[in-house]
Enzyme design. Structure first.
Site: not given
Length: 464
Positions: A156-158, A160, A266, A269, A277, A337
């Site tokens: 998976e590449f979920l 949150e 991404f 800073a 994860c 986050k």
């Protein structure tokens, strides 16, 4: 298709709900009876925007149900997902005991027709063959005859906070396996998601489906998260250099992000990465490398940079306040986050510990964490109900989580409530000029502020 999802944590529940949304018949299994009872009432045990509503609608349509009965789940599913937790052990390796128990349990109840068993949990490289062996051991223990099964890796590449969107609009679908028939079944499973995305925007290219061997699929998951974590650590190192030479890391990030080989994502800073994860997956890949005689120095450096970055805001507080003992520091946000209530490995936890060690009092406000129910990590933190309550009596504020609501606060009311109006922008998301106009001394990460009044001058003006 008939689908069984074993494990209703973050990945399992979102996967099950989204597969039900696309028309499959999904039975989710969990061994926590209280949790299952809650889900049977249409309530999600985790926070994810929109998840409750999708659960309720798919349950009403008969596409989604929940149970503690593993045998019923195995019997129901043509495709059986293993989606249980694999938390990190102190050594860095993944704790795969839950995966082992589920794989044996599947074997114990396996009978009838052919099944596809899918590793959705993030598991160590080589786990596909291991899971197959465990299933066979479960079958042998009960001596039943089976038609057959195959194991597939489908990482998976979920993210949150946007997990539903990510599931229904994937960048790619990765399928690792040794059987063409099994891979075709998995492609059929995901066909409604692929068709849905194409229907919503015909201009978009079809979702790439990466078909590979088991080990490569497992490595893709670890490599993706480790790369993103390293990218964040890289821009944080650049920010620390910017602080020393007077450059602005937000402009640097914009400039390098326009390079198609790098990309803009991404490159924000701040105080580093956390969550469930990145820390776990980077640690697991380092541990796997060590098992095979490789030191993985780049990944280790990314982890070291991230650990140091978390405490950078404390250093900046010391630079402007000097002594922190007896001071009151307010934290805007606690979760790792926005749009999640997840505190796992959140930078806020380390910041709080360091502030307490230095003798500071810590207050905090987070939109999803109340004073009535919070983890033990926050026992010595005064949780308040809003930003103004947070600012009351504080010597400085630190923006820890970039919740959207924090971008449009009434900063003037915050400065009026504070002892000394200092803002450490730990995510570089606030507008320095707006804060300075409101009376704050602004401190960013690798981001020089416009001319800022000295704190003693502000205090004098207030006194007069």
């Amino acid at each position: 298709m008939k689908v069984c999802v074993i494990g209703t944590g973050y990945v399992g529940l979102v996967t099950g709900v989204c597969l039900a949304v696309t028309g499959h018949s999904v039975l989710c299994i969990d061994n926590n009876a209280a949790k299952v009872k809650l889900m049977q009432m249409g309530q999600s045990p985790i926070y994810e925007p929109g998840l409750d509503e999708l659960m309720q609608s798919t349950m009403q349509s008969g596409q989604l149900s929940f149970s503690t009965d593993l045998a019923a789940g195995v019997d129901h599913g043509e495709i059986i997902f293993i989606a249980v937790g694999t938390p990190a052990l102190p050594t860095g390796e993944s704790d795969t005991r839950a995966v082992e128990a589920v794989a044996r349990g599947i074997g114990t109840h396996l009978n009838g027709g052919y099944k596809v068993i899918v590793n959705k949990s993030t598991v160590p490289i080589g786990s596909g063959d291991w899971v197959k062996q465990l299933v066979l051991e479960g079958v042998a223990e009960h001596g039943q005859s089976i038609t057959g099964f195959d194991v597939v890796s489908n990482p998976e590449f979920l993210r949150e906070g946007s997990a539903i969107y990510d599931t229904l609009n994937p960048d790619r679908i990765v399928l690792g396996g040794n059987s063409e028939t099994t891979i075709q079944q998995m492609q059929d499973l995901y066909l409604p998601i692929i068709q849905r995305q194409c229907a919503e925007d015909p201009a978009l290219p079809p979702v790439p489906v990466v078909v590979t061997d088991l080990a490569s699929a497992e490595m893709i998951k670890y490599a993706a998260n480790s790369f993103l974590a390293t990218k964040i650590s890289f821009i944080n190192e650049v920010a620390n250099i910017c602080d020393r030479v007077g450059a602005d890391v937000t402009q640097v990030a914009k400039g390098i992000g326009l390079d198609s080989r790098i990309g803009p994502k991404f490159l924000q800073a701040g105080i580093g990465w956390g969550g469930s994860c990145f820390p776990k997956d980077v640690a697991a890949l380092i541990h796997t490398a060590a098992d095979y005689g490789y030191d993985a120095p780049l990944l280790k450096a990314a982890v070291t940079t991230n650990c140091n970055q978390r405490l950078l805001v404390v250093e900046k507080l010391q630079q402007v306040l000097k002594i922190l003992k007896g001071k009151t520091i307010g934290l805007l946000g606690l979760t790792f986050k926005p749009n999640t209530d997840d505190l796992r490995d959140a930078p806020a936890i380390d910041i709080i510990a360091q502030l307490h060690r230095l003798g500071a009092k810590v207050k905090a406000y987070d939109p999803l964490l109340s004073s009535g129910a919070h983890p033990a990590d926050l026992d010595q933190v005064e949780l308040v109900a809003g930003p103004v309550s947070l600012a009351m009596g504080c010597d400085a504020l630190v923006l820890v989580t970039d919740w959207p609501e924090f971008l449009s606060l009434d900063f003037g009311s915050l400065t009026a409530a504070m002892q000394t109006p200092i803002m450490i922008d730990g995510r570089n998301v606030l507008e320095p000029k707006a804060l300075i106009k409101a009376g704050f001394q602004y401190v960013g990460i690798g981001r020089p502020a416009p001319e800022t009044p000295k704190i003693d001058a502000v205090q004098t003006a207030v006194a007069v």
